[in-house]
Design a protein around this motif. Structure first.
Motif, PDB file in Angstrom:
ATOM      1  N   ARG A 175       3.197   4.291  -3.025  1.00 32.99           N
ATOM      2  CA  ARG A 175       2.450   3.751  -1.543  1.00 32.99           C
ATOM      3  C   ARG A 175       1.868   2.398  -2.152  1.00 32.99           C
ATOM      4  NH1 ARG A 175       1.922   7.461   2.400  1.00 32.99           N
ATOM      5  NH2 ARG A 175       1.794   9.597   1.726  1.00 32.99           N
ATOM      6  N   GLU A 176       1.518   2.209  -3.174  1.00 31.83           N
ATOM      7  CA  GLU A 176       1.004   1.037  -3.654  1.00 31.83           C
ATOM      8  C   GLU A 176       2.004  -0.120  -3.367  1.00 31.83           C
ATOM      9  OE1 GLU A 176      -0.302  -1.455  -7.880  1.00 31.83           O
ATOM     10  OE2 GLU A 176      -0.810   0.735  -7.613  1.00 31.83           O
ATOM     11  N   ASP A 208       1.101   4.174   4.678  1.00 32.28           N
ATOM     12  CA  ASP A 208       0.314   5.331   4.415  1.00 32.28           C
ATOM     13  C   ASP A 208       0.842   6.447   5.631  1.00 32.28           C
ATOM     14  OD1 ASP A 208      -1.836   4.182   2.787  1.00 32.28           O
ATOM     15  OD2 ASP A 208      -2.027   2.711   4.485  1.00 32.28           O
ATOM     16  N   ASP A 216       5.216   7.725  -9.513  1.00 31.85           N
ATOM     17  CA  ASP A 216       4.303   8.689  -8.861  1.00 31.85           C
ATOM     18  C   ASP A 216       3.926   8.293  -7.232  1.00 31.85           C
ATOM     19  OD1 ASP A 216       1.924   7.104  -8.825  1.00 31.85           O
ATOM     20  OD2 ASP A 216       1.570   7.790 -10.927  1.00 31.85           O
ATOM     21  N   LYS A 217       3.597   9.217  -6.813  1.00 32.66           N
ATOM     22  CA  LYS A 217       3.273   8.905  -5.394  1.00 32.66           C
ATOM     23  C   LYS A 217       2.669   7.726  -4.883  1.00 32.66           C
ATOM     24  CE  LYS A 217       4.161  10.083  -0.925  1.00 32.66           C
ATOM     25  NZ  LYS A 217       5.653  10.402  -0.275  1.00 32.66           N
ATOM     26  N   GLU A 218       1.610   7.774  -5.561  1.00 34.02           N
ATOM     27  CA  GLU A 218       0.471   6.645  -5.473  1.00 34.02           C
ATOM     28  C   GLU A 218       1.140   5.279  -5.616  1.00 34.02           C
ATOM     29  OE1 GLU A 218      -2.325   4.716  -3.934  1.00 34.02           O
ATOM     30  OE2 GLU A 218      -2.224   6.870  -3.637  1.00 34.02           O
ATOM     31  N   LYS A 219       1.974   4.995  -6.879  1.00 36.20           N
ATOM     32  CA  LYS A 219       2.412   4.000  -7.067  1.00 36.20           C
ATOM     33  C   LYS A 219       3.408   3.666  -5.963  1.00 36.20           C
ATOM     34  CE  LYS A 219       3.533   0.360  -9.628  1.00 36.20           C
ATOM     35  NZ  LYS A 219       2.641  -0.703  -9.661  1.00 36.20           N
TER      36      LYS A 219
END
Length: 342
Positions: A168-169, A180, A163-166
């Motif tokens: 970015r992480e 970011d 997923d997108k947050e992963k």
């Protein structure tokens, strides 16, 4: 590589898995230095180069301005001139990314083209099958529906299960300057501007009549290119109920409007069909169809005639716009698609 977080992490995952990787970035046409293409602005090029440096991989920039202008931008403009609502990302993926870019990457020694698209590829009995990404909010199988076996056999999609947050992480953990970077939903060559302004600078507006379905003249429109099927705002007519764009009659240069009840359609025609597998699905395959990038898929049936292919849906759809893609699915598998004609 585009200077964004997705392609950065895609490259990192491949390097981490032991693949021999080099970065390749497209320099695409833009409307001018004050409105750089958001896929390849000077800052994006710099960021992509920094990511490549951290990964210790070679990085190249391919000048594709002329090809992009001729094949994608000019087609976008001529599409609106013909009364269509084109999706330039489809042509870009087919002709620029999996055409020009893949060809150039091959000359540099690449065996595969890896991108930051969110979709899944699976190989079954020697054939590649395309599926929606696990993160349905970011799924991009719709714009990859133009690809076939020739392209997919040489494609890698490392982000399909993330997923997108992963993503970015991972980028933050690796110290990428792209971690970011904000997302943009605009067409890349608009440079953050509005498509109507872009078209107005390149097309001569031809005002015409705004009609209802009975042929009554209601007002004057500023040019058919400023409207799309299903549009409500900006028509400029007040009445007892909201009016929507029902159709664009190019021959008469007329904009057809009506209440929402007149907007829905249960069948339409498609052209330039592409099937990912190389063959159309069997008549027994339970199909759904998606008619815009962000609209939900609905149950559908295909009816093939000698001179055309028609799509029939169970419930009326309100955003069937000629020029957009109708993409077909069997559950989460993307089977392919075509362009809506009428």
């Amino acid at each position: 590589m585009s200077g964004g977080v997705d392609s950065s992490v895609a490259a990192a995952l491949l390097v981490d898995s032991g693949e021999k990787v080099f970065g390749l970035m497209l320099r695409l046409w833009s409307a001018g230095p004050e409105r750089p293409n958001r896929c390849c602005s000077p800052r994006d090029v710099s960021n992509a180069r920094k990511v490549a440096g951290r990964l210790r991989i070679p990085f190249y920039v391919l000048d594709a301005k002329d090809e992009f202008k001729n094949r994608v931008v000019d087609s976008f403009i001529s599409g609106y001139a013909d009364g269509l609502t084109p999706n330039p990302c489809l042509r870009c993926n087919r002709e620029i990314r999996w055409g020009l870019l893949l060809e150039h990457a091959t000359k540099l020694g690449a065996t595969h083209l890896a991108t930051g698209h969110y979709a899944l590829l699976r190989r079954t009995n020697g054939h590649y099958r395309l599926y929606r990404a696990l993160d349905r909010r970011k799924d991009q199988s719709y714009v990859l529906s133009v690809l076939g076996q020739k392209q997919l056999t040489r494609t890698l999609l490392p982000l399909g299960e993330l997923d997108k947050e992963k993503v970015r992480e991972i980028a933050r953990d690796l110290g990428f300057v792209t971690a970011d970077r904000p997302e943009s939903q605009d067409l890349c060559f608009l440079g953050g501007g509005d498509y109507r302004t872009f078209l107005a600078e390149r097309m001569e507006a031809t005002p015409g009549a705004i009609l209802d379905k009975q042929g009554n003249s209601l007002a004057t429109h500023s040019g058919l290119e400023n409207f799309t099927i299903g549009q409500r705002k900006g028509i400029g007519i007040s009445g007892p109920e909201p009016l929507y764009v029902i159709d664009k009659d190019v021959k008469r240069n007329a904009l057809i409007v009506g209440p929402r009840a007149e907007l829905g359609r249960t069948h339409f025609t498609v052209r330039e069909l592409n099937w990912v597998s190389g063959s159309p699905p069997s008549g027994e395959t339970p199909l759904t169809v998606q008619v815009r990038y962000r609209t939900p898929a609905v149950s559908a049936q295909l009816e093939t005639f000698q001179d055309r292919t028609e799509v029939v849906v169970e419930k009326p759809l309100t955003h069937i716009a000629p020029g957009q893609a109708a993409v077909f699915y069997d559950k989460d598998e993307c089977l392919g698609g075509g362009l809506i004609s009428r």
